[in-house]
Design an enzyme around this catalytic site. Structure first.
Site: not given
Ligand code: NDP
Length: 313
Positions: A92, A128
């Protein structure tokens, strides 16, 4: 079951499959998805069902494209005359450098999930965030205009929805991210401030801080991946909800499992809740409309998505 009945069922199942299959002709327009991995995708079911329903000669295919091959693959879709592609992990952000221009809020978001090909040139969109807002408004009857929103997470999905909420007219956006990557939240807050009129701040993703901010929050969004797995520990407990007197809606971007721990907890407080299936649906519908110029048949796409999830088990 009698032998004749089981034969009839088999025959009817086969005919149903045939009716539902896509016919490829010499004129078929191809769209698809670039990702690594792509095996898990539900998008082909949703888009191909919509093409069949409208009787238009399109097909949607998954393409397993590795990070290092993205440039060549995108050049390839222009050369081969595809109508466009969706992009998922890990493309992306990288894709930005290969498109001729960015449309809508894609440049502020800093990521694209949809590419359209016109006159062999590539145009980048991010559907999105808009998909998220349509899901809120159309499915949940919750209008985020002038609302106070708390977003958990500052990754790609959080960026898309935070920027779109700012452009849509949310009043205040608070981004909560864990210590490890706190600079991500700061950068996102800085980018949103380019849109005048919206108040933005970023805070640590820990329960005490969230509770301090809970009182005026009207919409809570989980944009972290916490909740994908049964053992995941939520960053907030019932103490947060006890303090969140203005909260009207809780949205979890995760759609599988459909009822995450967060949604179950919010539901026990009688709050309106939604998983991320609607966002997936509407971001796809917007991409569909960009490629085909036709109104997306939302009800058909929704049914195809829910069937695909059911069949996956
Ligand atoms: P990214 O990897 O870009 O971001 C993940 C986020 O989750 C970061 O802010 C990360 O924090 C945080 N995170 C991960 N693990 C933990 C934890 N244990 N505690 C606290 N924070 C945590 O992923 P995306 O943004 O692409 O996706 C995020 C979620 O959204 C996913 O579950 C994905 O499946 C869902 N999604 C759904 C969509 C839909 O159409 N419904 C579309 C896109 C995504 P840090 O930066 O500190 O690692």
């Amino acid at each position: 079951m009698r032998f004749e009945d089981s034969r009839r069922n088999l025959r009817e199942g086969f005919l149903e499959k045939l009716r539902n299959s896509i016919k490829i002709t010499g004129n078929t327009q191809i769209v698809g998805l670039f990702g690594d991995p792509v095996k898990h995708t539900l998008s082909p079911s949703m888009h191909n069902a919509a093409f069949r329903h409208l009787g238009i000669d399109y097909a949607y295919l998954p393409f397993h494209v590795r990070e290092q091959d993205l440039g060549a693959a995108l050049k390839g879709i222009a050369d081969m005359g595809l109508k466009g592609v969706n992009l998922t992990i890990p493309h992306k952000v990288n894709a930005l450098k290969y498109v001729k221009s960015l449309c809508g809020e894609a440049d502020v978001i800093g990521a694209i999930n949809t590419v359209a090909v016109r006159n062999k040139k590539l145009f980048g969109y991010n559907t999105d965030g808009k998909g998220f807002i349509s899901s809120l408004k159309d499915d949940c009857c919750f209008d985020p205009k002038k609302k106070n929103v708390l977003i958990l997470g500052a990754g790609g999905a959080a960026r898309a929805i935070a920027v779109q909420l700012a452009f849509y007219g949310a009043e205040k956006i608070t981004i909560a991210n864990r210590v490890l990557d706190f600079h991500l939240a700061r950068r996102l807050a800085g980018d949103i401030r380019r849109k005048p009129g919206v108040k933005v701040k970023c805070v640590l993703l820990d329960e005490e801080t969230l509770i301090k901010n809970a009182r005026t929050v009207q919409l809570l969004v989980n944009a972290t991946s916490v909740g994908l797995h049964p053992g995941d520990r939520l960053p907030l407990t019932s103490r947060f909800f006890d303090n969140a007197q203005s909260l009207g809606m809780v949205y979890d971007l995760i759609y599988n499992p459909p009822r995450t721990k967060l949604l179950r907890l919010a539901g026990s407080y009688g709050l309106k809740t939604s998983n991320g299936l609607g966002m997936l649906l509407y971001q796809g519908a917007l991409a569909f409309e960009i490629w085909t110029g036709k109104k997306a048949p939302i009800h058909i796409m929704r049914k195809a998505l829910t069937d695909a999830i059911k069949n996956r088990g």
